[in-house]
Design an enzyme around this catalytic site. Structure first.
Site, PDB file in Angstrom:
ATOM      1  N   ARG A 111      41.105  35.949  49.360  1.00  0.00           N
ATOM      2  CA  ARG A 111      40.108  36.944  49.773  1.00  0.00           C
ATOM      3  C   ARG A 111      38.791  36.621  49.073  1.00  0.00           C
ATOM      4  O   ARG A 111      38.765  36.315  47.882  1.00  0.00           O
ATOM      5  CB  ARG A 111      40.593  38.336  49.378  1.00  0.00           C
ATOM      6  CG  ARG A 111      39.542  39.456  49.532  1.00  0.00           C
ATOM      7  CD  ARG A 111      38.934  39.855  48.206  1.00  0.00           C
ATOM      8  NE  ARG A 111      38.167  41.102  48.283  1.00  0.00           N
ATOM      9  CZ  ARG A 111      37.443  41.579  47.273  1.00  0.00           C
ATOM     10  NH1 ARG A 111      37.408  40.944  46.120  1.00  0.00           N
ATOM     11  NH2 ARG A 111      36.774  42.702  47.413  1.00  0.00           N
ATOM     12  N   THR A 117      28.517  45.762  41.735  1.00  0.00           N
ATOM     13  CA  THR A 117      29.929  45.905  41.390  1.00  0.00           C
ATOM     14  C   THR A 117      30.500  47.076  42.174  1.00  0.00           C
ATOM     15  O   THR A 117      29.849  48.099  42.312  1.00  0.00           O
ATOM     16  CB  THR A 117      30.117  46.131  39.874  1.00  0.00           C
ATOM     17  OG1 THR A 117      31.477  46.508  39.644  1.00  0.00           O
ATOM     18  CG2 THR A 117      29.224  47.251  39.351  1.00  0.00           C
ATOM     19  N   THR A 175      33.835  43.920  37.604  1.00  0.00           N
ATOM     20  CA  THR A 175      32.973  42.760  37.752  1.00  0.00           C
ATOM     21  C   THR A 175      31.871  42.796  36.688  1.00  0.00           C
ATOM     22  O   THR A 175      31.465  43.869  36.273  1.00  0.00           O
ATOM     23  CB  THR A 175      32.351  42.837  39.161  1.00  0.00           C
ATOM     24  OG1 THR A 175      33.409  42.747  40.100  1.00  0.00           O
ATOM     25  CG2 THR A 175      31.328  41.771  39.421  1.00  0.00           C
ATOM     26  N   GLY A 192      35.293  38.373  48.056  1.00  0.00           N
ATOM     27  CA  GLY A 192      34.600  39.660  47.952  1.00  0.00           C
ATOM     28  C   GLY A 192      33.097  39.480  47.974  1.00  0.00           C
ATOM     29  O   GLY A 192      32.600  38.429  48.409  1.00  0.00           O
ATOM     30  N   ASP A 193      32.376  40.482  47.512  1.00  0.00           N
ATOM     31  CA  ASP A 193      30.918  40.425  47.606  1.00  0.00           C
ATOM     32  C   ASP A 193      30.265  39.613  46.487  1.00  0.00           C
ATOM     33  O   ASP A 193      29.147  39.123  46.660  1.00  0.00           O
ATOM     34  CB  ASP A 193      30.314  41.834  47.613  1.00  0.00           C
ATOM     35  CG  ASP A 193      30.547  42.558  46.291  1.00  0.00           C
ATOM     36  OD1 ASP A 193      31.687  42.495  45.773  1.00  0.00           O
ATOM     37  OD2 ASP A 193      29.606  43.178  45.776  1.00  0.00           O
TER      38      ASP A 193
END
Lengths: 326, 326
Positions: free
Chosen positions: A220, A243, A192, A222-223
């Protein structure tokens, strides 16, 4: 008396000008099992060049008196366009064989935020996130809704295949032909990109952009696009971009937790990030790192992985690092 | 000496059993412009009945020694199935005329979390969120990916029109025929449902389920499915479920901020929620509320709107409230 008052007003306004905050910019290009043995000199040089170019671009914005938001966007556009990172061109590939990109950006001066997830055809997801921040009543848009909104607002679109690089395709094929466990043999499992900037006015902004995790399930999230998990910025505390293993970053709420430790616990930035990365994240046996700048311009770049692509620029100081020891 | 040690061990284990935590369950059915003048006695009675049934169901689980997670799920399934709330059946309608549901659940004993967003055909989104928590390596899934995962794991599916009620359709039509400004005339503008439970073992769980905001843009993600914004739970601090103007809840990171004030600021639950709702949220001129339970079993139910559907049960005490004064 009035004259002395005016003189003093004049002097204090002069001081206000000369007391411009010194700008700072910090970036990451992902944390993971980045080790010297899996790196060629050519590849390392190319990655360092990409990191430096992106960092210089953002720092120029800050030096010219531009905003932290503009600096973060300019930096992340270059990292998205570079094939070396898992964001924009060079993004990892989902289990289904396509790319789904996520990005978010936050303005610490007013807590405004924008995020997009599941992007397939917008060339620069970080620009889409910023358009959501600026022009949508919402903070977070997904997939087609996000793409429609971004393209209606002038964002450049590309074919989904634009994001594919030969290196990513090879790893994806290996995983799906059973030659490698999911992601385990990939040198840059995460990758990332992120940027945090402090501008001359003392405003902080943070942004994060990613292709997610290699071979991730369809749809999905992610953060990275989650405000409080992968990205947070608040002028009163700090700016953070993360990351790593996104699911753990969501569960902990890493970016917000760093900010809250400063706001409510009176901790320094260093104490805050050390707790969240080395005690809490490591305690859950999860991997990753983050970059952060606090309102005084202090920088933190902790990671509990072998390496993290990272760098910062501030007055007369430039740093780029890849491994744990450099 | 050894004998005395064994006796004391026996006594302390007896005490541990008798010192079971007293279970607590708290719910909300949304905050908003809920006022007596827009309520009929029949409607109010029906809403109070739905709230009580859902609360009793979850509390029975806790009294029987069941987990906080099971209690939260059982309660929210009933609220989703009730047409009176903006979650499951009775969800608001998107600008495009369909339903997109979001839900999340978090287990404070291990910080596990699951969330789904953009659900169109899973009857009980909270069950889908729990399946993501239990069976997916991911925390958050969107739309088709989430639905496919949930239905593969046995979740009941319905037509999207199952979620429509005549009352919601009427409001949506009025908005889209220009008879009402977006949402402004709707008595329960928000109406998300949420539940927080503390079980006999001292474990805390939180869950939130919503149809989002009336006439929301296609693919908008609000705070309800975002861990740290609409939902958070940590045995060390508290459990929180929010309702209100989701974009502000994301920008503040409301649920995580309440938890962090206890963890890092040493505040009581009451001090923490008062700051976040009455100072920070109100300071941004945003509306909403939350429910929370801390590890000692203290309850908070603050809101800065005229009303919030809410209730709690604990040993020999049952409360249901709708307006600011009751």
């Amino acid at each position: 008396m009035k004259f002395i008052f005016l003189i003093s007003l004049f002097l204090s306004s002069l001081m206000a000008v000369s007391q411009d905050v010194k700008p700072v910019l910090v970036i990451h290009g992902g944390a993971g099992t980045i080790e010297r043995k899996s790196m060629t000199p050519d590849k390392e040089a190319a990655i360092r060049k990409s990191l430096k170019e992106a960092m210089d671009k953002g720092y120029e914005v800050l030096e010219g008196g531009g905003s932290a938001m503009d600096a973060v966007e300019a930096t992340l556009v270059l990292l998205e366009n570079s094939p070396w990172f898992n964001a924009g061109k060079g993004a990892v590939i989902t289990r289904e064989g396509s790319h789904e990109l996520d990005a978010s950006i936050m303005d610490g001066s007013n807590l405004n935020a924008g995020a997009v997830s599941g992007i397939k055809t917008i060339k620069n997801p970080i620009r889409a996130a910023r358009i959501v921040l600026e022009k949508s009543p919402h903070v977070m848009l997904y997939g087609e809704g996000a793409e429609r909104f971004a393209s209606e607002n002038g964002m450049e679109t590309v074919e989904n295949s634009y994001f594919t690089t030969p290196a990513r395709k090879e790893i994806w094929k290996a995983i799906n032909q059973g030659k490698s466990e999911s992601g385990k043999l990939e040198p840059s499992k995460f990758g990332t990109v992120g940027c945090v900037a402090l501008d001359k006015k003392g405003n902080i902004a943070s942004g994060t952009s990613t292709g997610g995790t290699m071979n991730k399930a369809y749809n999905r999230i992610g953060d990275s696009p989650i405000i409080g998990a992968g990205t947070y910025a608040d002028n009163q505390t700090c700016g953070v971009s993360c990351t790593g293993h996104g699911e753990y970053f969501i569960r902990i709420g890493v970016a917000k937790e760093v900010s809250d430790q400063i706001a409510f616990g009176g901790k320094s930035l260093e104490e805050a990030v050390n707790f969240t990365i080395y005690e809490k994240l490591s305690g859950m046996e999860a991997e990753g790192g983050l970059i952060a700048i606090d309102k005084e311009g202090n920088i933190a770049m902790p990671f509990n992985t072998p390496g993290m692509y990272r760098g910062f620029r501030r007055a007369d100081e430039t740093y780029i690092g890849i491994y744990g020891d450099d």
